[in-house]
Design a protein around this motif. Structure first.
Motif, PDB file in Angstrom:
ATOM      1  N   ARG A 193      -8.471  -9.056  -6.206  1.00 43.70           N
ATOM      2  CA  ARG A 193      -7.515  -9.126  -6.487  1.00 43.70           C
ATOM      3  C   ARG A 193      -6.254 -10.421  -5.442  1.00 43.70           C
ATOM      4  O   ARG A 193      -5.142 -10.669  -6.370  1.00 43.70           O
TER       5      ARG A 193
ATOM      6  N   VAL B 207       0.686  -7.562  -5.417  1.00 39.51           N
ATOM      7  CA  VAL B 207      -0.591  -6.883  -5.391  1.00 39.51           C
ATOM      8  C   VAL B 207      -0.648  -5.795  -5.333  1.00 39.51           C
ATOM      9  O   VAL B 207       0.112  -4.807  -3.718  1.00 39.51           O
ATOM     10  N   ASP B 208       0.299  -5.320  -6.074  1.00 42.41           N
ATOM     11  CA  ASP B 208       0.159  -3.543  -6.172  1.00 42.41           C
ATOM     12  C   ASP B 208      -1.138  -2.595  -5.985  1.00 42.41           C
ATOM     13  O   ASP B 208      -1.824  -1.670  -7.104  1.00 42.41           O
ATOM     14  N   CYS B 209      -0.627  -2.303  -4.459  1.00 47.90           N
ATOM     15  CA  CYS B 209      -1.653  -0.686  -3.996  1.00 47.90           C
ATOM     16  C   CYS B 209      -1.209   0.386  -4.285  1.00 47.90           C
ATOM     17  O   CYS B 209      -1.692   1.178  -3.269  1.00 47.90           O
TER      18      CYS B 209
ATOM     19  N   PHE C  31       1.048  -0.911  -0.286  1.00 46.98           N
ATOM     20  CA  PHE C  31       0.209  -0.071   0.030  1.00 46.98           C
ATOM     21  C   PHE C  31       0.597   1.441   0.389  1.00 46.98           C
ATOM     22  O   PHE C  31       0.525   2.481  -0.266  1.00 46.98           O
TER      23      PHE C  31
ATOM     24  N   LEU D  17      -9.856  -5.410  -4.425  1.00 48.43           N
ATOM     25  CA  LEU D  17      -8.846  -5.816  -3.197  1.00 48.43           C
ATOM     26  C   LEU D  17      -8.744  -7.447  -3.076  1.00 48.43           C
ATOM     27  O   LEU D  17      -7.804  -8.104  -3.254  1.00 48.43           O
TER      28      LEU D  17
END
Lengths: 103, 502
Positions: free
Chosen positions: B122, B98-100, B68, B119
């Motif tokens: 994913r 998981v690119d947030c 995040f 989210l």
């Protein structure tokens, strides 16, 4: 102006929740007003989560404006067309504006 | 403590972080979520990423890292020095990101209610790709400011956590806190991760940073309470927790005797020392403490055993020069791998790093004897608390591994006298030998005495000794000498009782 500048919108929703339906309805109403019904793509993240990677989507609904630049995003169920246009920096078309003013 | 349920009532998942399984009684609650909190720079990301990479490497568990804060590229780059092979694990499909991370150049506006289904979807997709068992969310504190409505974010994060629990994966969430000993985390993050909370601290202790880890709660499972030191080091491959060993536990004491490398000294101890003894040699400078340590190592060479010596007082070359004149074959024993001499400035190596070094050498080199020359050098560069922990932990390591150990300590006064180190270390040592200068018949000579030898008789007399080209030569008892070891008060009152056992 109309048609000279590309408009590219992508709306990420999750399934058929009331939130998703509200967001889809608002965005469709907006592009209709703009006369650009072809400018929006709706992506259901539950069906194709890989599509959410590109825009790093965390929350749904999220509307991403890829063009015109600068890109921006609006998160939430988007109840109001005018507020959404403001947020995206999009001006309503002149004839619509005239309609509203005379109405 | 909050130890609802019996020990082991909850399945555990080993983290792969050395030492953590010991303090947590087996690892993280399996299929649950653990919140790892700490101030900025306390090692939260290292903890989480090591949990993921060690899981992939050592247990074959696929892992998903949700960022995040920073981009996956930045995370991989920052962790590169630990040598976990993260890029390879990503290439071979064991770990997925998981690119947030937020886009810095993109405006985001919030308009109405939202959820985090995207989210969770994913993360689920990434878990399916890698056959994932482990998830890291790093850090949820970075996610909160991306939204106006904190309440909604908390509600949705809570749903994500429940969703992950329902999938049966084991999740680590990191969150930042402001104070080392204040509220658990900012934004009330802990409210929705109630299974387990681990706190990382990095407080100032007498002007030095000292990292500790504490398990605050493990719902439905037992764990060790209190703060445990840990280190983060690239050379050690990341984070290592230093668990309190079972020094208090009764362990079978060895009755086999080993030589200290000098027949006269062995005799003072009543015929050598027990196999798992810890011996303290204390005396002012120039009384032959390093020589005692070298003899002790020499005895291992003679017995065909591996021996390890930490020399903080003299350089490697100085030490070998001394050794060549007093002992035989030290250089050769080092060349053929029987002896390791580690000469280092303790200033450049914290005590926790040093302890990890000792631990590693015990595992890989397997010494039967360890000499540390001297404790005084270590005490100079550490806080009292860290020093005490070091002594306790090395001692218990040596006992567990049946290693004979010899520590030297420099007392400040020429005539001897007690140091703080003596007073503290003496309570855990098995034998104490004091070396002193004494004025005898108008001459300054050297006198030695064994003050304590646990579980055995020893020579209680004060003996003169000399330092010869062949090492220490123990001579005759000094008759009628007073105040050499236990100092007499000037006003004629009886001397205070000795601090040591016996």
């Amino acid at each position: 102006m109309e048609g000279t500048e590309r408009l590219a919108l992508r709306l990420y929703v999750s399934g058929g929740t009331p939130r998703s339906r509200r967001a889809i309805a608002t965005v469709r109403a907006m592009v209709e007003q703009l006369g650009r019904q072809d400018a929006v793509e709706v992506v259901d993240v539950l069906e194709t989560p890989s599509r959410a990677e590109e825009d790093r989507i965390v929350a749904t609904p999220t509307l991403v404006k890829h063009a015109p630049s600068p890109s921006s995003r609006v998160i939430g169920d988007l109840s109001d067309v005018r507020a959404l246009m403001d947020a995206l920096g999009l001006a309503p078309p002149p004839e619509n504006r005239a309609d509203k003013e005379t109405a | 403590m909050t130890t609802a349920g019996a020990h082991g009532s909850l399945d555990r998942l080993p983290t792969g972080i050395p030492g953590f399984e010991q303090i947590s009684h087996g690892g993280l609650p399996k299929g649950r979520s653990t919140l790892v909190v700490g101030t900025a720079g306390s090692g939260k990301t290292v903890y989480g990423a090591q949990y993921i990479t060690a899981g992939a490497r050592e247990h074959g568990d696929g892992g998903v890292i949700v960022t995040f804060d920073e981009s996956p590229e930045a995370v991989v780059r920052n962790l590169d020095a630990f040598g976990w092979g993260l890029p390879e694990l990503i290439d071979t499909g064991k770990i997925a990101f998981v690119d947030c991370s937020p886009s810095p150049d993109e405006d985001a506006v919030e308009m109405g209610d939202f959820d985090f289904h995207a989210l969770l979807a994913r993360i689920r997709a990434a878990l399916e790709r890698v056959g994932g068992q482990r998830v890291l969310l790093d850090s949820v504190t970075a996610l909160l400011p991306q939204f106006y409505s904190e309440g909604r974010v908390r509600r949705e994060l809570s749903r994500v956590v429940h969703g992950l629990n329902d999938m049966g994966v084991t999740t680590v969430l990191t969150a930042e806190r402001i104070d080392e000993y204040g509220a658990i985390a900012r934004h009330g993050v802990e409210e929705f991760v109630s299974d387990a909370v681990v706190v990382l601290r990095n407080p100032l202790d007498e002007q030095r940073r000292r990292r500790t880890i504490e398990i605050l709660k493990f719902r439905g499972g037992s764990h060790q309470s209190g703060e445990f030191p840990f280190t983060i080091s690239a050379a050690e491959g990341g984070m290592s927790v230093i668990p309190l060993s079972a020094i208090e536990l009764e362990r079978p004491a060895s009755t086999a005797r080993v030589s200290l490398g000098n027949p006269g000294v062995d005799e003072l101890f009543g015929g050598g020392v027990y196999r798992d003894s810890l011996i303290l040699v204390s005396g002012p400078t120039g009384t032959g403490k390093t020589l005692m340590a070298l003899s002790f190592i020499q005895a291992a060479i003679d017995a065909g055993e591996h021996a390890l010596m930490f020399s903080f007082e003299e350089s490697h070359n100085q030490l070998l020069r001394n050794a060549s004149s007093w002992t035989q074959g030290m250089e050769e024993a080092e060349r053929n791998g029987q002896v390791k001499i580690m000469s280092a400035y303790p200033e450049r190596m914290g005590l926790e790093d040093l302890l990890q070094r000792v631990r590693r050498e015990i595992d890989s080199f397997g010494p039967r004897r360890v000499a540390i020359d001297s404790l005084t050098a270590l005490e100079r560069v550490s806080t009292r608390r860290a020093f005490r922990e070091f002594v306790v932990r090395t001692t218990s390591l040596f006992k567990e591994n049946e290693i004979a150990a010899l520590y030297t300590n420099t007392s400040s006064m020429i005539s001897g006298g007690e140091t703080i180190t003596d007073a503290y270390v003496s309570t855990i040592t098995d034998g104490i030998m004091l070396l002193r200068y004494a004025e005898i018949e108008g001459e300054i000579r050297r006198a030695a005495a064994v003050l304590k030898m646990r579980g055995s008789k020893h020579d209680k007399r004060v003996r003169e000794y000399t330092i010869t080209p062949n090492g220490i030569e123990v001579g005759h008892p000094i008759e009628g000498a007073h105040g050499l070891i236990v100092q007499q008060q000037r006003d004629g009152r009886p001397p205070p009782p000795p601090m040591y056992g016996e």
